[in-house]
Design a protein around this motif. Structure first.
Motif, short mmCIF file in Angstrom:
data_model
loop_
_atom_site.label_atom_id
_atom_site.label_comp_id
_atom_site.label_asym_id
_atom_site.label_seq_id
_atom_site.Cartn_x
_atom_site.Cartn_y
_atom_site.Cartn_z
N ARG A 1 2.33 8.38 -4.66
CA ARG A 1 2.36 9.04 -3.36
C ARG A 1 3.76 9.49 -2.99
O ARG A 1 3.95 10.51 -2.34
CB ARG A 1 1.82 8.08 -2.29
CG ARG A 1 1.64 8.72 -0.93
CD ARG A 1 1.12 7.72 0.08
NE ARG A 1 -0.18 7.20 -0.30
CZ ARG A 1 -0.43 5.93 -0.54
NH1 ARG A 1 0.55 5.02 -0.46
NH2 ARG A 1 -1.63 5.52 -0.89
N ASP B 1 0.82 -1.21 0.00
CA ASP B 1 0.00 0.00 0.00
C ASP B 1 0.85 1.26 0.00
O ASP B 1 0.44 2.28 -0.54
CB ASP B 1 -0.94 0.00 1.22
CG ASP B 1 -1.85 1.21 1.23
OD1 ASP B 1 -2.64 1.34 0.28
OD2 ASP B 1 -1.76 2.02 2.18
N SER B 2 2.02 1.22 0.60
CA SER B 2 2.87 2.41 0.69
C SER B 2 4.31 1.99 0.97
O SER B 2 4.58 0.84 1.33
CB SER B 2 2.37 3.35 1.78
OG SER B 2 2.49 2.74 3.05
N ASN C 1 -0.12 3.25 -6.51
CA ASN C 1 -0.41 4.24 -5.48
C ASN C 1 0.85 4.65 -4.73
O ASN C 1 1.03 5.83 -4.39
CB ASN C 1 -1.45 3.68 -4.50
CG ASN C 1 -2.80 3.45 -5.15
OD1 ASN C 1 -3.16 4.13 -6.11
ND2 ASN C 1 -3.55 2.48 -4.66
N SER C 2 1.74 3.70 -4.47
CA SER C 2 2.98 4.00 -3.76
C SER C 2 3.87 4.93 -4.58
O SER C 2 4.42 5.90 -4.05
CB SER C 2 3.74 2.71 -3.43
OG SER C 2 2.99 1.87 -2.58
N LYS D 1 -1.83 -2.47 -8.19
CA LYS D 1 -2.51 -1.23 -7.81
C LYS D 1 -1.82 -0.56 -6.64
O LYS D 1 -1.68 0.67 -6.60
CB LYS D 1 -3.98 -1.53 -7.46
CG LYS D 1 -4.84 -1.91 -8.65
CD LYS D 1 -6.27 -2.21 -8.22
CE LYS D 1 -7.13 -2.64 -9.40
NZ LYS D 1 -8.51 -2.98 -8.96
#
Length: 509
Positions: free
Chosen positions: A218, A160-161, A214-215, A210
């Motif tokens: 961001r 996610d990050s 996003n990572s 996905k």
């Protein structure tokens, strides 16, 4: 002039704030004659209609009290505790427009403790979701039961990050690991996660992609930390990037890595050399395949137009250069240098690449000649041969122009490097000729044997080369020794008084 306009700003100087009560006394009778305050919104007008003059006066006295307290605090140089009036209905106060708010901004250090907003707590770092043992157990349970929810949640959280990636794979989440020798990443855990990823359902693999998108979006802005470098190092090993459908994401990852500063590249190079031979070779092969398929796509519709993604190949080449540097730092190297060769480049216009590199060097104009380690021996041979031919033509043309400019009769022999040698003194005569005609070394060679009639159409030159090589490399001549184990000739260990003959060999080569 409205009531708000006549109220002094809290950020006004003390002298102006101090005169406010006196101006208020002098202008008190005029307040009754002023027109009513007109607000932009209907709700605000209704609120003012309900309010009384006393309430507006209360707001005015409140501002005056704040200014007086502030002036007194500045004079005494001691903190002041402001006493707020008892306002029953805040909606009855006149609204302040946005531009007024901006003009009234003051430093937070000048505010009292009652007016300061509470400081937000430090962000909580992610906790390591699972250990390697827990993850492998979850994968085995999912394979036997068919329920992949636990594994799906793990991949969803982990990718996610960048902080989540570090929390999952760092050996110690609280340690910084700001050294070039130790990335602080649990390499075995990374390999286990990626090996299992390819055997998971498609929805999990899509979730990972996905999360990577996003990572990358961001983390695009701002300076890079060592945790960011670790995240790039982990993402680069993702085996999903072998698939052409992921090349758009892969290209953006390569671009971010390629644009890092030199100090960050220094860390990545030393981390790359710690990879296993298998993983390191996979990274190199993935990048070479990416470059080849971008040059010659099997399905052109899979990729964006080359005009919109011209940065794909330069970014991949830059990352490939980091891997090549890491490979050269290890003795023996992780993989042979020939594994960096890209045979696809043998089929492009190499001379155009060479001329671009000659014209622009290592500037903004990209050329594969900036990265010679990816060019095969066969391709380099073609470049050198064609460049030599072009230089021969250029030198010959220049000689012809010089003759004409001096009004001299052109001679065809001036277009060649003419050598006259004796068979009995082949080496010494060749050395003398090359020394005297150093300015013509880039011209086409033409050999004539003294005392022999013949026109060199290529045969005499080949014979001269053959005889020269036989004599120079003969053991009795003493320049080179043959090693049976390596099947190679090497410099003789005998002391040499004249190194000009070795220079002849270099010119010949």
């Amino acid at each position: 002039m409205s009531e708000v306009d006549r109220v002094p700003s809290p950020a006004a100087p003390p002298a102006v704030a101090a005169t406010a009560p006196e101006e208020k006394k002098g202008k008190e009778p005029e307040r009754e004659k002023l027109p009513p305050i007109v607000s932009a919104g209907a709700g605000a007008t209704a609120g003012l209609d309900r309010g009384s003059k006393g309430q507006i006066s209360t707001f005015s006295s409140f501002i005056s009290t704040v200014n007086q307290k502030k002036e007194a605090a500045e004079n005494r140089s001691s903190p002041t505790h402001l006493v707020f009036p008892n306002i029953k209905n805040v909606r009855d106060l006149p609204p302040i427009c946005l531009d007024v708010r901006q003009k009234q901004r003051i430093s937070i250090d000048a505010l009292s403790s009652e007016m300061k907003t509470p400081v937000l707590p430090e962000p909580i770092l992610p906790v390591q979701p699972k250990t390697m043992k827990d993850f492998l157990e979850d994968v085995e349970k999912a394979k036997s039961s068919g329920d992949w929810k636990t594994v799906h949640d793990f991949y969803l959280t982990m990718f996610d990050s960048f902080p989540e990636l570090n929390a999952a794979f760092k050996k110690d989440a609280s340690a910084s690991f700001n050294t070039i020798e130790d990335s602080g990443i649990n390499a075995k855990f990374v390999n286990a996660v990626y090996d299992a990823l390819l055997n998971t359902p498609q929805d999990i693999q899509k979730t990972v992609l996905k999360g990577i998108i996003n990572s990358l979006l961001r983390e695009w802005k701002g300076p890079r930390t060592k945790d960011d470098l670790r995240a790039y190092f982990i993402l680069l090993q993702n085996p999903q990037f072998n698939n052409t459908s992921t090349y758009v994401i892969y290209a953006h990852l390569l671009r971010q890595i390629a644009t890092l500063v030199e100090a960050d590249h220094h860390f990545l190079v030393h981390w790359f050399k710690k990879l296993s031979q298998k993983r390191f070779k996979q990274l190199v092969e993935r990048l070479l395949q990416f470059i080849s398929l971008r040059l010659f796509p099997a399905k052109p519709e899979e990729f964006p137009p080359i005009s919109k993604c011209s940065w794909w190949i330069p970014s991949a080449s830059k990352v490939l250069a980091l891997l090549n540097t890491a490979n050269n730092l290890v003795h023996p190297p992780l993989i042979p240098y020939t594994d960096f060769y890209n045979s696809t480049l043998d089929h492009i216009d190499l001379m155009e690449e060479y001329h671009t590199w000659q014209s622009f060097g290592n500037s903004h104009r990209f050329s594969f000649c900036q990265y010679p380690f990816v060019i095969s021996i066969a391709a380099k041979k073609i470049i050198i041969q064609r460049d030599s031919e072009q230089q021969m033509i250029s030198i010959a043309r220049q000689s012809l122009v010089d003759k004409v400019s001096r009004r001299q009769r052109p001679d065809m022999n001036m277009l060649f490097l003419n050598m006259k040698v004796r068979r009995t003194h082949l080496v010494s005569d060749s050395l003398d000729e090359l020394t005297r005609k150093r300015a013509d070394l880039k011209k086409k060679l033409k050999v004539t044997f003294v005392g022999e009639a013949g026109l060199d159409m290529g045969g005499l030159t080949k014979e001269w080369f053959l005889l020269l090589i036989r004599q120079i490399f003969h053991p009795d001549y003493g320049m080179f020794m043959y090693h049976k184990d390596s099947y190679c000739h090497w410099f003789s260990s005998f002391k040499c008084d004249n190194y000009s003959e070795f220079r002849l060999v270099g010119i010949y080569a």
